[in-house]
Design an enzyme around this catalytic site. Structure first.
Site, PDB file in Angstrom:
ATOM      1  N   THR A  79     123.054  69.703  79.436  1.00 12.92           N
ATOM      2  CA  THR A  79     123.261  69.437  78.011  1.00 12.92           C
ATOM      3  C   THR A  79     124.724  69.162  77.654  1.00 12.92           C
ATOM      4  O   THR A  79     125.020  68.190  76.958  1.00 12.92           O
ATOM      5  CB  THR A  79     122.747  70.631  77.182  1.00 12.92           C
ATOM      6  N   LYS A 162     122.406  74.242  68.940  1.00  9.09           N
ATOM      7  CA  LYS A 162     123.327  74.654  70.002  1.00  9.09           C
ATOM      8  C   LYS A 162     124.768  74.329  69.623  1.00  9.09           C
ATOM      9  O   LYS A 162     125.038  73.256  69.084  1.00  9.09           O
ATOM     10  CB  LYS A 162     122.993  73.935  71.310  1.00  9.09           C
ATOM     11  N   ASP A 163     125.677  75.229  69.949  1.00 11.12           N
ATOM     12  CA  ASP A 163     127.095  74.969  69.653  1.00 11.12           C
ATOM     13  C   ASP A 163     127.581  73.708  70.358  1.00 11.12           C
ATOM     14  O   ASP A 163     128.221  72.849  69.762  1.00 11.12           O
ATOM     15  CB  ASP A 163     127.972  76.178  70.017  1.00 11.12           C
ATOM     16  N   ARG A 164     127.249  73.582  71.650  1.00  9.39           N
ATOM     17  CA  ARG A 164     127.736  72.427  72.406  1.00  9.39           C
ATOM     18  C   ARG A 164     127.139  71.114  71.896  1.00  9.39           C
ATOM     19  O   ARG A 164     127.768  70.061  71.994  1.00  9.39           O
ATOM     20  CB  ARG A 164     127.458  72.606  73.896  1.00  9.39           C
ATOM     21  N   ASP A 304     114.266  71.135  74.058  1.00 12.53           N
ATOM     22  CA  ASP A 304     114.771  71.673  75.321  1.00 12.53           C
ATOM     23  C   ASP A 304     114.304  73.111  75.535  1.00 12.53           C
ATOM     24  O   ASP A 304     113.864  73.474  76.627  1.00 12.53           O
ATOM     25  CB  ASP A 304     116.299  71.619  75.331  1.00 12.53           C
ATOM     26  N   HIS A 308     111.914  73.990  78.697  1.00 15.75           N
ATOM     27  CA  HIS A 308     112.306  74.949  79.730  1.00 15.75           C
ATOM     28  C   HIS A 308     111.267  76.059  79.884  1.00 15.75           C
ATOM     29  O   HIS A 308     110.906  76.429  80.998  1.00 15.75           O
ATOM     30  CB  HIS A 308     113.652  75.585  79.375  1.00 15.75           C
ATOM     31  N   HIS A 484     116.380  70.859  85.016  1.00 15.95           N
ATOM     32  CA  HIS A 484     116.986  69.540  85.200  1.00 15.95           C
ATOM     33  C   HIS A 484     118.355  69.728  85.837  1.00 15.95           C
ATOM     34  O   HIS A 484     118.801  70.851  86.036  1.00 15.95           O
ATOM     35  CB  HIS A 484     117.116  68.823  83.855  1.00 15.95           C
TER      36      HIS A 484
END
Length: 545
Positions: A79, A162-164, A304, A308, A484
């Site tokens: 990610t 998500k932060d990223r 995601d 998962h 992944h």
């Protein structure tokens, strides 16, 4: 008569000048919207097509330009690197985001892609949730270049659960990046400001997440719709927050009471909540309201989390995509109404794809298996101890093997011989396809297909002494759900659709690379390239005829 003719000439000239000025102003769209769907395989657009409405994904495909053969061109396909590569137009070897979290060679410890101890949380959440910024991103993004091109007048806002997924696309110069806290609030960090905007505080106080939790998660459509997926209860699924079985309906209220508001991430309603927040941002930040281009980045993460945990063949995943299709349809209507048809440029892609569940493949007679990373670490330790009398392995993670060079030196060993010994051993392991040393990676000519993927994802200041590629179909993961990270097409093949402002209808099956997106946008809206990109563009999007 002469006066009338003169007046006609003056009026005609004024109209022409006004038209020329309008055309000049329309050299850029009012708003660019980047949508990333976390872990979306191109194959989902095919498999679920019969069940999508005509107004979501199908509208984008029918009226936009679709790249049917878009791929990531490096490994690891995770990610953090995915979002960074989309928006910088380059790979981890240049932009420095080599994983979500990784063991850093230069630091000698683990680090997270957006960690920044120098900043503080802004908003309601745990302090460590907010100690984030784009500090570790080494290249500029297309969003950075828009800020520079507009003399910092064009706004850039990034958002994700998500932060990223929020921080990396928004770049270094963003007005704001917002991400979701386990408290149920969208938060940020002091990198962007000292206090959340009033509209964000109001949105958080309204606790929108509760309405989704209260109604629970049941099927969006009749059960017979989901004939593209396996049975609701199958052995390849994990269990959502310790549910007794992975079956509908899910009592989200009970899960919330036993955990926190973070549970919504693993349901399709995390996407709905983010879309609500995105529409509120457009309204309250006046995005796309003037002739100075703004940029909104939206990363949908729930796909995601569900993938998962429950896997690519689960009814839960299909339901998540059918609901996301409706969410995108509603978002497009909102953009049409509030920004205007033809005034916004939108692209949709994914940060990586994902593998089939290994046990599902194995049960259908494909000779593959899941490999627990702990077993790999133990095997490396055992080999090292038996061969060299001591454990020489400092760390194994993200397909990277690091040696403890101080121990190697103290035992009088030659590092190159140690590497060759470990390489020989690793090649005897069932799951291993290739092993490359640092020297081989740095000397890559691009002729070795697999080595080329590694070289583009390798940062010598951070990555390991050796990189391992597993065989196709093998996963270093648990037995349920999926993961992944590899260079294989099941992890690299993602959708890419451009839609809206000056985009012609069409599609191509020519192979393209994810790093072409950012420089294409730069050319499309006539701004500078991000500084690390190779500047290869998607000519189909630039051709407006």
């Amino acid at each position: 008569m002469k006066k009338v003719l003169l007046l006609f000439v003056i009026i005609t000239s004024s109209i022409t000048q006004a038209q020329q000025k309008t055309q000049s102003q329309q050299q850029r769209p009012k708003l660019v919207v980047g949508i990333v769907v976390d872990q979306m395989k191109m194959e989902y657009l095919y498999r679920f097509s019969d069940d999508f409405s005509p107004n979501g994904f199908k509208r984008l495909i029918a009226n936009g330009y679709s790249f049917q053969n878009m791929h990531y061109n490096y490994m690891p396909t995770y990610t953090g690197p995915g979002h960074a590569s989309i928006y910088t137009g380059t790979t981890p070897a240049t932009h420095g985001i080599v994983g979500n979290e990784w063991f850093s060679r230069s630091l000698g410890k683990d680090m997270y892609c957006t960690d920044d101890a120098s900043v503080k949380i802004v908003g309601d959440g745990k302090e460590d949730e907010g100690k984030m910024s784009p500090k570790n991103l080494l290249s500029t993004t297309i969003t950075d270049e828009l800020r520079l091109a507009t003399n910092f007048k064009g706004k850039v806002i990034g958002m994700s659960l998500k932060d990223r997924g929020a921080i990396l696309p928004a770049g270094h110069f963003a007005n704001w990046a917002f991400w979701y806290s386990k408290t149920g609030s969208f938060i940020s960090s002091s990198f962007y400001g000292v206090k959340l905007p009033d509209w964000v505080i109001k949105f958080n106080n309204e606790k929108h997440y509760l309405s989704y939790i209260d109604k629970g998660w049941n099927l969006f459509k009749p059960l017979e719709t989901y004939n593209e997926s396996l049975a609701d209860d199958n052995p390849y699924e994990g269990k959502l927050y310790k549910s007794e079985k992975p079956v509908f309906p899910y009592n989200l209220k009970s899960m919330y009471e036993k955990n926190d508001a973070g549970i919504i991430r693993s349901t399709p309603f995390g996407n709905d909540l983010l879309a609500e927040f995105a529409m509120k941002a457009i309204e309250k930040e006046d995005l796309g309201k003037d002739d100075i281009t703004d940029f909104l980045t939206v990363s949908f993460s729930s796909t995601d989390y569900v993938g998962h945990l429950l896997g690519p063949r689960s009814i839960e995943l299909q339901d998540t995509y059918l609901r996301l299709d409706q969410t995108i349809a509603d978002f497009l209507v909102y953009l049409d109404t509030n920004v205007g048809k033809g005034n916004y440029l939108l692209f949709l892609t994914a940060d990586h794809a994902g593998a089939e569940n290994v046990n599902y493949l194995k049960d259908n007679k494909y000779n593959v298996k899941s490999v627990d990373p702990t077993d790999i670490k133990n095997a490396l330790k055992k080999y090292s101890t038996e061969t060299f009398g001591e454990d020489l392995v400092l760390n194994y993670s993200n397909f990277n093997l690091f040696f403890n060079k101080e121990v190697v030196k103290s035992k009088g060993l030659e590092l190159q011989k140690v590497k060759q010994s470990f390489k020989d051993f690793l090649m005897t392991q069932e799951q291993v396809k290739r092993v490359y040393t640092e020297e081989e990676i740095l000397a890559s000519t691009g002729n070795d297909y697999y080595l080329n993927f590694i070289a583009k994802g390798y940062d010598v200041t951070q990555d390991g002494d050796m990189i391992i590629i597993d065989k196709p179909g093998y996963i270093e993961y648990q037995g349920t759900g999926t993961s992944h990270g590899t260079p294989y097409t099941y992890d690299t093949h993602v959708p890419c659709i451009f839609y809206g402002w000056n985009i012609k209808k069409g599609e191509t099956h020519d192979k393209k690379e994810i790093t072409q997106i950012a420089p294409t946008i730069a050319q499309k809206i006539k701004i500078q390239f991000p500084n690390g990109t190779e500047s290869k563009v998607l000519l189909e999007v630039l051709d407006e005829k």
